[in-house]
Motif scaffolding. Structure first.
Motif, PDB file in Angstrom:
ATOM      1  N   VAL A  99       0.811  -1.220   0.000  1.00 47.30           N
ATOM      2  CA  VAL A  99       0.000   0.000   0.000  1.00 47.30           C
ATOM      3  C   VAL A  99       0.841   1.265   0.000  1.00 47.30           C
ATOM      4  O   VAL A  99       0.464   2.259  -0.632  1.00 47.30           O
ATOM      5  CB  VAL A  99      -0.969  -0.014   1.201  1.00 47.30           C
ATOM      6  CG1 VAL A  99      -1.640   1.349   1.396  1.00 47.30           C
ATOM      7  CG2 VAL A  99      -2.014  -1.109   1.013  1.00 47.30           C
ATOM      8  N   LEU A 112      -9.891   1.274   2.546  1.00 44.33           N
ATOM      9  CA  LEU A 112      -8.744   0.444   2.890  1.00 44.33           C
ATOM     10  C   LEU A 112      -8.308   0.691   4.331  1.00 44.33           C
ATOM     11  O   LEU A 112      -8.010  -0.249   5.077  1.00 44.33           O
ATOM     12  CB  LEU A 112      -7.591   0.732   1.922  1.00 44.33           C
ATOM     13  CG  LEU A 112      -6.269   0.023   2.198  1.00 44.33           C
ATOM     14  CD1 LEU A 112      -6.433  -1.483   2.126  1.00 44.33           C
ATOM     15  CD2 LEU A 112      -5.209   0.481   1.211  1.00 44.33           C
ATOM     16  N   ASP A 115     -10.754  -0.915   6.634  1.00 44.86           N
ATOM     17  CA  ASP A 115     -10.512  -2.358   6.651  1.00 44.86           C
ATOM     18  C   ASP A 115      -9.278  -2.698   7.495  1.00 44.86           C
ATOM     19  O   ASP A 115      -9.259  -3.707   8.211  1.00 44.86           O
ATOM     20  CB  ASP A 115     -10.317  -2.884   5.224  1.00 44.86           C
ATOM     21  CG  ASP A 115     -11.602  -2.932   4.425  1.00 44.86           C
ATOM     22  OD1 ASP A 115     -12.688  -2.821   5.035  1.00 44.86           O
ATOM     23  OD2 ASP A 115     -11.528  -3.058   3.184  1.00 44.86           O
ATOM     24  N   ALA A 116      -8.237  -1.861   7.386  1.00 43.58           N
ATOM     25  CA  ALA A 116      -7.019  -2.101   8.160  1.00 43.58           C
ATOM     26  C   ALA A 116      -7.301  -2.013   9.660  1.00 43.58           C
ATOM     27  O   ALA A 116      -6.810  -2.828  10.451  1.00 43.58           O
ATOM     28  CB  ALA A 116      -5.940  -1.104   7.766  1.00 43.58           C
ATOM     29  N   THR A 193       1.783   0.931   6.511  1.00 42.16           N
ATOM     30  CA  THR A 193       1.375   0.714   5.125  1.00 42.16           C
ATOM     31  C   THR A 193       2.378  -0.079   4.305  1.00 42.16           C
ATOM     32  O   THR A 193       2.009  -0.654   3.286  1.00 42.16           O
ATOM     33  CB  THR A 193       1.100   2.065   4.430  1.00 42.16           C
ATOM     34  OG1 THR A 193       2.245   2.925   4.587  1.00 42.16           O
ATOM     35  CG2 THR A 193      -0.112   2.754   5.058  1.00 42.16           C
ATOM     36  N   TRP A 196       1.001  -3.595   4.516  1.00 46.13           N
ATOM     37  CA  TRP A 196      -0.366  -3.825   4.072  1.00 46.13           C
ATOM     38  C   TRP A 196      -0.350  -4.092   2.572  1.00 46.13           C
ATOM     39  O   TRP A 196       0.398  -3.449   1.819  1.00 46.13           O
ATOM     40  CB  TRP A 196      -1.250  -2.607   4.307  1.00 46.13           C
ATOM     41  CG  TRP A 196      -1.353  -2.136   5.707  1.00 46.13           C
ATOM     42  CD1 TRP A 196      -0.805  -2.697   6.831  1.00 46.13           C
ATOM     43  CD2 TRP A 196      -2.033  -0.954   6.144  1.00 46.13           C
ATOM     44  NE1 TRP A 196      -1.107  -1.942   7.932  1.00 46.13           N
ATOM     45  CE2 TRP A 196      -1.858  -0.876   7.547  1.00 46.13           C
ATOM     46  CE3 TRP A 196      -2.767   0.034   5.490  1.00 46.13           C
ATOM     47  CZ2 TRP A 196      -2.407   0.167   8.305  1.00 46.13           C
ATOM     48  CZ3 TRP A 196      -3.316   1.070   6.232  1.00 46.13           C
ATOM     49  CH2 TRP A 196      -3.130   1.127   7.632  1.00 46.13           C
ATOM     50  N   TYR A 198      -2.906  -4.462  -0.896  1.00 46.13           N
ATOM     51  CA  TYR A 198      -4.239  -4.173  -1.432  1.00 46.13           C
ATOM     52  C   TYR A 198      -4.410  -4.932  -2.732  1.00 46.13           C
ATOM     53  O   TYR A 198      -3.615  -4.781  -3.670  1.00 46.13           O
ATOM     54  CB  TYR A 198      -4.423  -2.672  -1.671  1.00 46.13           C
ATOM     55  CG  TYR A 198      -5.734  -2.330  -2.335  1.00 46.13           C
ATOM     56  CD1 TYR A 198      -6.952  -2.606  -1.701  1.00 46.13           C
ATOM     57  CD2 TYR A 198      -5.776  -1.743  -3.603  1.00 46.13           C
ATOM     58  CE1 TYR A 198      -8.159  -2.307  -2.314  1.00 46.13           C
ATOM     59  CE2 TYR A 198      -6.979  -1.438  -4.216  1.00 46.13           C
ATOM     60  CZ  TYR A 198      -8.160  -1.726  -3.559  1.00 46.13           C
ATOM     61  OH  TYR A 198      -9.353  -1.431  -4.166  1.00 46.13           O
ATOM     62  N   HIS A 205      -7.926  -6.292   1.870  1.00 47.83           N
ATOM     63  CA  HIS A 205      -6.741  -5.832   2.600  1.00 47.83           C
ATOM     64  C   HIS A 205      -6.015  -7.041   3.160  1.00 47.83           C
ATOM     65  O   HIS A 205      -6.630  -7.939   3.735  1.00 47.83           O
ATOM     66  CB  HIS A 205      -7.176  -4.918   3.750  1.00 47.83           C
ATOM     67  CG  HIS A 205      -6.101  -4.647   4.769  1.00 47.83           C
ATOM     68  ND1 HIS A 205      -5.074  -3.777   4.534  1.00 47.83           N
ATOM     69  CD2 HIS A 205      -5.900  -5.141   6.014  1.00 47.83           C
ATOM     70  CE1 HIS A 205      -4.279  -3.730   5.602  1.00 47.83           C
ATOM     71  NE2 HIS A 205      -4.766  -4.551   6.512  1.00 47.83           N
TER      72      HIS A 205
END
Length: 295
Positions: A99, A112, A115-116, A193, A196, A198, A205
């Motif tokens: 991400v 996003l 969701d994280a 990030t 993470w 995507y 996520h």
């Protein structure tokens, strides 16, 4: 950055678990301790990593087990094989792209981050109670950070205004006591990030890299986001905590604030010692932001 060669001993080990191994590609982060490769055998792909230390290796193995128990295989990669002698970890490939620096539409980015927050809350809620040994380890970790703040205070004092000095002094005195007031969770430890993923096809996520997973206080998960991103993007903080499902308590907010102060003054100290203006600027910016945000 120089491409890191794929060690022959590691190649032999991977080939034993991934027959037909025919290619490897360096995917390390730009630091000396990071050693990660994407490997392929025909149509099959995987990642192999060498842990930088025995502790990192042990934490990552435990983190993979925790992720397998509480996250789906679309949310976290699975451990395929491990070798403690080599500190080698072979894992499945999770769909998606990292991400950090990924161009996203505003509505996608907000979703996003929500969701994280939601995923991290599930991760924390599955933790179970910590032990007395866990509490002692967290207390020792926070004591070290408090001591670091005190040491950095001596070296950086001539370069800081009174309000910045007061914050660093508070970090040196309050961190341990604040940690004792808060429940423990099993932390991811590097929930930012860069870890993470995507998946643009599904909008999902995902989460990678468990080398820093360990018991701690929940607020410590948010330091990078709080210091680097949220001051510029309060909408992302709002979305994140909407997903997390609760705001921080007053004690958590204070702890997060002082942990970020500690990080900022550490950057400043190291920048002054090493003559690195980038670290000096990063440290000053973090402290400026913490002055602007007083819990």
């Amino acid at each position: 950055m120089t491409t890191k060669p794929f060690p022959s001993e590691l190649r032999d080990w991977v080939a034993g678990h991934l027959p037909g191994l025919d290619a490897s590609e360096d995917r390390s982060w730009p630091r000396s301790s990071s050693r990660v490769w994407r490997v392929t055998a025909g149509s099959r792909t995987a990642y192999v990593k060498i842990g930088p230390s025995d502790l990192d290796y042990e934490r990552e193995i435990a983190g993979y087990a925790y992720a397998a128990a509480h996250l789906t295989d679309r949310e976290a990669p699975r451990l395929l094989a491990a070798d403690p002698r080599l500190r080698a970890i072979l894992s499945s490939v999770l769909p998606g792209r990292v991400v950090r620096a990924l161009p996203l539409e505003p509505d996608v980015e907000l979703r996003l981050f929500e969701d994280a927050g939601r995923l991290l809350r599930r991760w924390h809620d599955a933790s179970g109670p910590g032990t007395d040994a866990d509490r002692a380890a967290v207390r020792a970790e926070l004591r070290e950070q408090a001591q670091e703040a005190a040491e950095c205070l001596e070296s950086t004092a001539p370069y800081l205004a009174a309000d910045r000095l007061a914050l660093v002094e508070a970090a040196s005195k309050e961190l341990v006591g604040l940690a004792d007031q808060l429940p423990l969770v099993y932390r991811h430890g590097d929930y930012e990030t860069r870890n993470w993923l995507y998946d643009e096809e599904t909008g999902r996520h995902g989460l990678i890299d468990f080398a820093m997973a360990r018991r701690g206080v929940a607020a410590a998960e948010f330091v990078w986001l709080f210091g680097a991103l949220w001051p510029l993007r309060p909408d992302l903080r709002e979305a994140y905590f909407a997903g997390y499902g609760r705001p921080l308590t007053a004690e958590e907010d204070r702890l997060l604030h002082l942990l970020t102060v500690r990080l900022g003054v550490s950057y400043l100290h190291n920048g002054l010692v090493e003559g690195r203006e980038d670290l000096v600027a990063r440290g000053r910016l973090a402290l400026d932001r913490m002055v602007a945000h007083r819990p």
